[in-house]
Design a protein around this motif. Structure first.
Motif, PDB file in Angstrom:
ATOM      1  N   ALA A 154       4.405  -0.517  14.456  1.00 41.40           N
ATOM      2  CA  ALA A 154       3.637   0.095  15.544  1.00 41.40           C
ATOM      3  C   ALA A 154       2.228  -0.754  15.349  1.00 41.40           C
ATOM      4  O   ALA A 154       1.838  -0.518  13.995  1.00 41.40           O
ATOM      5  N   GLN A 155       1.199  -0.941  15.632  1.00 45.83           N
ATOM      6  CA  GLN A 155       0.078  -1.656  15.383  1.00 45.83           C
ATOM      7  C   GLN A 155      -1.407  -0.046  15.836  1.00 45.83           C
ATOM      8  O   GLN A 155      -0.664   0.222  16.807  1.00 45.83           O
ATOM      9  N   MET A 156      -2.407  -0.056  15.323  1.00 47.26           N
ATOM     10  CA  MET A 156      -3.421   0.782  15.722  1.00 47.26           C
ATOM     11  C   MET A 156      -4.224   0.124  17.047  1.00 47.26           C
ATOM     12  O   MET A 156      -3.958  -1.040  17.012  1.00 47.26           O
ATOM     13  N   THR A 234      -5.700   4.921  18.346  1.00 50.17           N
ATOM     14  CA  THR A 234      -3.965   4.280  18.458  1.00 50.17           C
ATOM     15  C   THR A 234      -3.638   4.638  19.452  1.00 50.17           C
ATOM     16  O   THR A 234      -4.287   5.787  20.176  1.00 50.17           O
ATOM     17  N   PRO A 235      -2.596   4.861  20.061  1.00 51.57           N
ATOM     18  CA  PRO A 235      -1.439   2.962  19.372  1.00 51.57           C
ATOM     19  C   PRO A 235      -2.072   1.600  20.179  1.00 51.57           C
ATOM     20  O   PRO A 235      -2.853   2.358  21.116  1.00 51.57           O
ATOM     21  N   VAL A 341      14.919   2.188  24.952  1.00 57.85           N
ATOM     22  CA  VAL A 341      14.420   3.406  24.707  1.00 57.85           C
ATOM     23  C   VAL A 341      14.645   5.272  24.555  1.00 57.85           C
ATOM     24  O   VAL A 341      14.619   5.702  23.889  1.00 57.85           O
ATOM     25  N   ARG A 345      15.876   8.248  21.345  1.00 64.04           N
ATOM     26  CA  ARG A 345      14.977   9.667  21.564  1.00 64.04           C
ATOM     27  C   ARG A 345      15.893  10.574  20.296  1.00 64.04           C
ATOM     28  O   ARG A 345      15.960  11.533  20.408  1.00 64.04           O
TER      29      ARG A 345
ATOM     30  N   ARG B 345       3.191   9.276  12.038  1.00 64.57           N
ATOM     31  CA  ARG B 345       3.163  10.219  13.747  1.00 64.57           C
ATOM     32  C   ARG B 345       2.173   9.082  14.741  1.00 64.57           C
ATOM     33  O   ARG B 345       1.906   9.262  15.605  1.00 64.57           O
ATOM     34  N   VAL B 346       1.508   7.851  13.404  1.00 68.77           N
ATOM     35  CA  VAL B 346       0.225   8.098  14.197  1.00 68.77           C
ATOM     36  C   VAL B 346      -0.215   6.427  14.866  1.00 68.77           C
ATOM     37  O   VAL B 346       0.087   6.692  16.750  1.00 68.77           O
ATOM     38  N   ALA B 347       0.483   5.734  15.025  1.00 67.60           N
ATOM     39  CA  ALA B 347       0.854   4.745  15.977  1.00 67.60           C
ATOM     40  C   ALA B 347       2.417   4.359  16.350  1.00 67.60           C
ATOM     41  O   ALA B 347       2.420   4.657  17.533  1.00 67.60           O
ATOM     42  N   GLU B 348       3.272   4.684  15.722  1.00 69.15           N
ATOM     43  CA  GLU B 348       4.464   5.195  15.408  1.00 69.15           C
ATOM     44  C   GLU B 348       5.435   5.359  17.044  1.00 69.15           C
ATOM     45  O   GLU B 348       5.699   5.587  17.610  1.00 69.15           O
ATOM     46  N   SER B 350       3.562   7.682  18.062  1.00 65.89           N
ATOM     47  CA  SER B 350       2.790   8.117  19.615  1.00 65.89           C
ATOM     48  C   SER B 350       2.628   6.436  20.884  1.00 65.89           C
ATOM     49  O   SER B 350       2.785   7.264  21.938  1.00 65.89           O
ATOM     50  N   TYR B 351       2.991   5.697  20.533  1.00 62.53           N
ATOM     51  CA  TYR B 351       3.376   4.952  20.981  1.00 62.53           C
ATOM     52  C   TYR B 351       4.976   4.987  21.865  1.00 62.53           C
ATOM     53  O   TYR B 351       5.893   5.313  23.023  1.00 62.53           O
ATOM     54  N   ASP B 352       5.987   5.708  21.185  1.00 61.76           N
ATOM     55  CA  ASP B 352       7.743   6.039  21.120  1.00 61.76           C
ATOM     56  C   ASP B 352       7.002   7.235  22.494  1.00 61.76           C
ATOM     57  O   ASP B 352       8.191   6.936  23.224  1.00 61.76           O
ATOM     58  N   ASN B 353       6.010   8.080  22.103  1.00 64.01           N
ATOM     59  CA  ASN B 353       6.382   9.349  22.918  1.00 64.01           C
ATOM     60  C   ASN B 353       5.744   8.748  24.234  1.00 64.01           C
ATOM     61  O   ASN B 353       6.294   9.405  24.914  1.00 64.01           O
ATOM     62  N   TYR B 354       4.839   7.982  24.130  1.00 64.28           N
ATOM     63  CA  TYR B 354       4.340   7.228  25.254  1.00 64.28           C
ATOM     64  C   TYR B 354       5.504   6.456  26.494  1.00 64.28           C
ATOM     65  O   TYR B 354       5.704   6.779  27.921  1.00 64.28           O
ATOM     66  N   MET B 355       6.588   6.032  25.423  1.00 69.60           N
ATOM     67  CA  MET B 355       7.011   5.618  26.074  1.00 69.60           C
ATOM     68  C   MET B 355       8.764   6.381  26.803  1.00 69.60           C
ATOM     69  O   MET B 355       8.936   6.012  28.254  1.00 69.60           O
ATOM     70  N   ALA B 356       9.061   6.802  25.867  1.00 73.44           N
ATOM     71  CA  ALA B 356       9.410   8.161  26.136  1.00 73.44           C
ATOM     72  C   ALA B 356       9.004   8.549  27.955  1.00 73.44           C
ATOM     73  O   ALA B 356      10.037   8.936  28.625  1.00 73.44           O
ATOM     74  N   GLN B 357       8.073   9.265  27.920  1.00 72.99           N
ATOM     75  CA  GLN B 357       7.657   9.891  28.965  1.00 72.99           C
ATOM     76  C   GLN B 357       7.378   8.881  29.926  1.00 72.99           C
ATOM     77  O   GLN B 357       7.699   9.605  31.136  1.00 72.99           O
ATOM     78  N   ARG B 358       7.060   7.464  29.812  1.00 73.74           N
ATOM     79  CA  ARG B 358       7.052   6.828  31.218  1.00 73.74           C
ATOM     80  C   ARG B 358       8.503   6.444  31.796  1.00 73.74           C
ATOM     81  O   ARG B 358       8.721   6.518  32.822  1.00 73.74           O
ATOM     82  N   LYS B 359       9.592   6.809  30.896  1.00 76.34           N
ATOM     83  CA  LYS B 359      11.164   6.363  31.164  1.00 76.34           C
ATOM     84  C   LYS B 359      11.566   7.145  31.937  1.00 76.34           C
ATOM     85  O   LYS B 359      12.165   7.790  33.647  1.00 76.34           O
TER      86      LYS B 359
END
Lengths: 359, 359
Positions: A154-156, A234-235, A341, A345, B345-348, B350-359
């Motif tokens: 995952a990138q910034m 980020t992100p 996804v 989790r 946690r910073v990039a990986e 925060s992205y994963d959390n967003y995607m899990a919430q969207r789902k």
């Protein structure tokens, strides 16, 4: 078929030599290739992966399959890899599909699409799902065969001179951003430019652009981006796991002995494994240095992510309606993403959350 | 130096051919090895990785370096790999360090320790940190050289006949659990047993054990564990990223031609990349099938994780006080873990959390 050709060549050699007496065992030929990279040689991550692969191929063949690596600009413009492969002027290159969406947006599936897969999902789709089959089918029309060979993780979301507090702050923002992220952000008002790595710093310094994303702490620090813009977001919702690929001209590939094909393929998978490990080892200390030097770390506001999500999926619906090649890969990609996804989790996410809380 | 030798051999061959005498082109010898695996051949993940590596080595050498893979029990007991390598009765094996903590707990660093690293961290430590250097130094005393060759990703905490609601529910629980997780859980009252994969189902069925952890949805379903215990817990705090390794007898390794060493090493890295991808592709549909079949998914209560965390770090302090080999690796391992938890946690994250919430 390839195998049969080799055997008959060997038989020929044996016959020819038999008259002189000497026994010649099957020996593969010496082959030299040139590999053009889209990246500068200052990056141990991206350029380093291509070096590892070229070195491995040389070592595994006792020096007989010798690929010379050329950094961006040495023999080709950074983003000229696909054109040169189509023209047959190089045998192989190291690049990312995202750079070539001007030819067809479906190139992005060989790298990343906004709100796409993270590195775990992408590797799984490419290795065990239909990803490799579908992207190869697509690239075959360009006379190119792809070998996944790295992923940034995952990138910034990049470097900004001013804080980005709302979607309105993106309006008119001149930004370096490659791939479909640029198309999506342009729908939110950004003026997107696809610059190669080496051109980002000068453009940001001169003020040609107001903001720039490249990869993450290590690469971005090497490019010096932190010296010009202090807000680091980020992100990156556009590159949650950007795959890099080795691209080979199909004719050059088919002319290789089967052993060399096998060695090359294995080396690329090794590069795939190396690159994410390199980022994961080099990014934490780089991030500490950046924060220590006064960089302001910020999280993109949720309304921007939501607006990006909406714009991205509208774009995908438009592509799907008019581009059958896009649609074929997209439907498969999205199903794989959505199916996985949830699982990530269950064990991975719950463990990572616990460890983050302990810390 | 090796390079120079090869070149001069080639020159010699050309000269010899010219005089009409017996030309010996450089040809590597035919070598046959046996690889003993700790796993049954029913698992496309673990056994599949060893198959991929053996096939790759064969293909890259035109069949001349031929490693025959033997599943658990075929030529050795499942957990007899290290003993056989020390005795020199096999050239190589496929196993996990966690199985051999009875010899020295430091074996676990080549696999996983409770509250250790996830797959991303472990790969980074092994590839770019000091992990490979330190584990090789340790294993050298056993006459073994290790090649990381797979990682399961975060595992599940296993199958239980009854719900586990508190630390008290662990008291007297007879459980299959391998590695240091067993030592930690025994401090919470569990009666831990280190059974190989193939022995878990019969033990659980007969009631010799009340609970069992193995890996995750795909593997566990293949072993049939869901047929006997219906409560399926997450996460495994003892194996958040269990690395598997190819182990080679050092003398056999040193006797290999340099090209074969290179090909083998590259193939193992390819296996490393393959295995996590295989788990990430096979686990999501397996989890869906399990849930569909009535499996009850549960999260380990926080007090159990906290008690485990405390017990694990007390154990580590004890090992560090009396085992210098442990301490040397542990200090390096823990620093690497702690340095990288934040960044992921910073990039990986925060992205994963967003995607899990969207789902």
């Amino acid at each position: 078929m390839q195998r049969r050709r080799l055997i008959s060549n060997t038989a020929l050699a044996v016959t020819a030599c038999a008259v002189g007496g000497p026994a010649i065992a099957q020996v593969n030929p010496t082959i030299r290739w040139r590999m053009a990279s889209s990246y500068p040689n200052s990056l141990q991550t991206l350029h380093g992966t291509a070096e590892i692969v070229c070195n491995r191929v040389r070592e595994s063949t006792g020096g007989k399959f010798d690929i010379t690596l050329h950094a961006a600009g040495q023999i080709l413009p950074a983003l000229g890899v696909v054109d040169a492969l189509q023209a047959g002027s190089i045998e192989c290159g190291y690049s990312a599909g995202a750079f070539y969406i001007g030819k067809d947006p479906a190139f992005a599936f060989d790298c990343a699409i906004p709100f796409g897969m993270n590195v775990r999902q992408m590797n799984a789709w490419m290795t065990m799902g239909d990803g490799l089959k579908l992207t190869r089918e697509f690239l075959n029309e360009y006379g190119i065969i792809n070998f996944p060979g790295g992923n940034t993780g995952a990138q910034m979301a990049g470097w900004y001179r001013k804080e980005i507090k709302s979607v309105a702050d993106l309006k008119g923002l001149k930004m370096r951003i490659s791939g479909l992220g640029g198309v999506v952000l342009s729908r939110l008002g950004v003026v997107a430019q696809n610059l190669p790595a080496g051109d980002i710093y000068p453009a940001l310094e001169k003020g040609t652009i107001d903001a720039a994303e490249f990869v993450g702490p290590y690469d971005d620090e090497r490019l010096g981006l932190n010296k010009i813009a202090k807000f680091y977001y980020t992100p990156s919702f556009w590159e949650a796991g950007a795959q890099q690929s080795f691209y080979v001209n199909t004719k050059a590939w088919n002319a290789l002995p089967k052993e060399y094909q096998s060695i090359f393929e294995s080396a690329c998978a090794e590069g795939q494994n190396y690159q994410t490990a390199a980022y994961d080892a080099l990014n934490p200390p780089a991030m500490k240095r950046l924060i220590g030097a006064g960089v302001q770390l910020r999280v993109l506001p949720r309304p921007i992510l939501d607006a990006g999500y909406k714009a991205a999926h509208e774009l995908y619906a438009e592509y799907s309606a008019k581009n059958a090649k896009w649609k074929k890969i997209y439907d498969n990609f999205i199903k794989f993403r959505d199916d996985s996804v949830g699982w990530l989790r269950v064990a991975e996410g719950s463990y990572d959350n616990y460890m983050a809380q302990r810390k």
